[in-house]
Write an enzyme that holds these catalytic residues in place. Structure first.
Site, short mmCIF file in Angstrom:
data_model
loop_
_atom_site.label_atom_id
_atom_site.label_comp_id
_atom_site.label_asym_id
_atom_site.label_seq_id
_atom_site.Cartn_x
_atom_site.Cartn_y
_atom_site.Cartn_z
CG ASP A 66 -0.41 0.15 2.52
OD1 ASP A 66 -1.14 0.59 3.41
OD2 ASP A 66 0.76 -0.17 2.74
CE1 TYR A 68 7.63 3.69 0.81
CE2 TYR A 68 7.33 4.99 -1.18
CZ TYR A 68 7.99 4.00 -0.48
OH TYR A 68 9.00 3.30 -1.09
CG PHE A 79 8.78 -0.54 -4.05
CD1 PHE A 79 9.15 -0.94 -2.77
CD2 PHE A 79 8.07 -1.43 -4.84
CE1 PHE A 79 8.83 -2.21 -2.30
CE2 PHE A 79 7.74 -2.70 -4.37
CZ PHE A 79 8.13 -3.09 -3.10
CG HIS A 188 9.01 -6.57 1.05
ND1 HIS A 188 9.61 -5.39 1.45
CD2 HIS A 188 7.87 -6.22 0.40
CE1 HIS A 188 8.86 -4.38 1.08
NE2 HIS A 188 7.80 -4.85 0.44
#
Length: 223
Positions: A66, A68, A79, A188
């Site tokens: 989701d 920031y 990202f 991740h």
């Protein structure tokens, strides 16, 4: 919600805007607005991933979770943060892997728009978040919407590279036809897990090898 979306995406996504879950998303965001909650990213950037990466030019999908949730960070691309904003830890690790994998110098910007414009869909599974509350919009319908987006890409495109990082992204593999697409999985890039298999995954060179093998233009990963 007044959805303005890039033309080639509009053709394939319009049916989704008529589904019950999209009415639910719209109602929830209207309620948040009425309560004067701060929502990220700002309205004109919620569908930025689709705006920057037309369906017709799609080559790669990088799935985030989701947006920031701190001020000034979210820009509708997974990202990515706007020019001049401090590079978040996960993106720092992505850059470290790019450096090890292909020798790319560590960038000074966290803005990944250049990737998006080359056909890298930087898609978060959830497209909005309440300020300072991670995952606060994870149950309002966005997951159903983006699951359908992934299925549409899988069904209507071929030879797309899907980069699935972390357990959350790995769960989306069931939506993708592995017989006609390339799926690359790793841990991740978060500092909590990057050492468990993200570092050394070589996903960026592998992506470009696959694209070249299928007559497509490799990605210039320097932002």
């Amino acid at each position: 919600m007044d959805v303005k979306i890039e033309a080639s995406w509009k053709n394939v996504l319009t049916p989704l805007f008529d589904k019950p879950y999209f009415s639910q998303i719209t109602a929830h965001l209207k309620t948040e607005k009425a309560l004067k909650s701060s929502i990220y990213p700002k309205g004109n950037l919620i569908f930025n991933a689709f705006e920057q990466t037309p369906f017709d030019k799609l080559q790669v999908v990088i799935l985030g979770q989701d947006p920031y949730h701190n001020p000034g960070q979210a820009m509708g691309l997974s990202f990515s943060v706007p020019e001049g904003v401090k590079i978040p830890p996960s993106l720092v690790n992505i850059y470290k892997e790019l450096n090890k994998d292909i020798g790319m110098p560590i960038p000074i910007t966290g803005d990944l728009t250049k990737w998006a414009k080359q056909g890298v869909l930087l898609l978060n599974a959830v497209l909005t978040v309440r300020a300072n509350e991670p995952a606060s919009h994870s149950k309002i319908g966005w997951m159903d919407f983006t699951n359908d987006v992934i299925k549409i890409i899988s069904d209507q495109k071929k030879e797309i590279v899907f980069l699935l990082w972390g357990n959350f992204a790995h769960q989306k593999q069931v939506l993708i036809d592995a017989t006609k697409h390339k799926i690359l999985k790793a841990a991740h890039p978060s500092p909590l897990s990057a050492h468990n298999g993200f570092f050394g995954c070589k996903h960026f060179s592998s992506t470009n090898i696959y694209l070249a093998q299928h007559g497509k233009t490799p990605i210039d990963w320097m932002p």
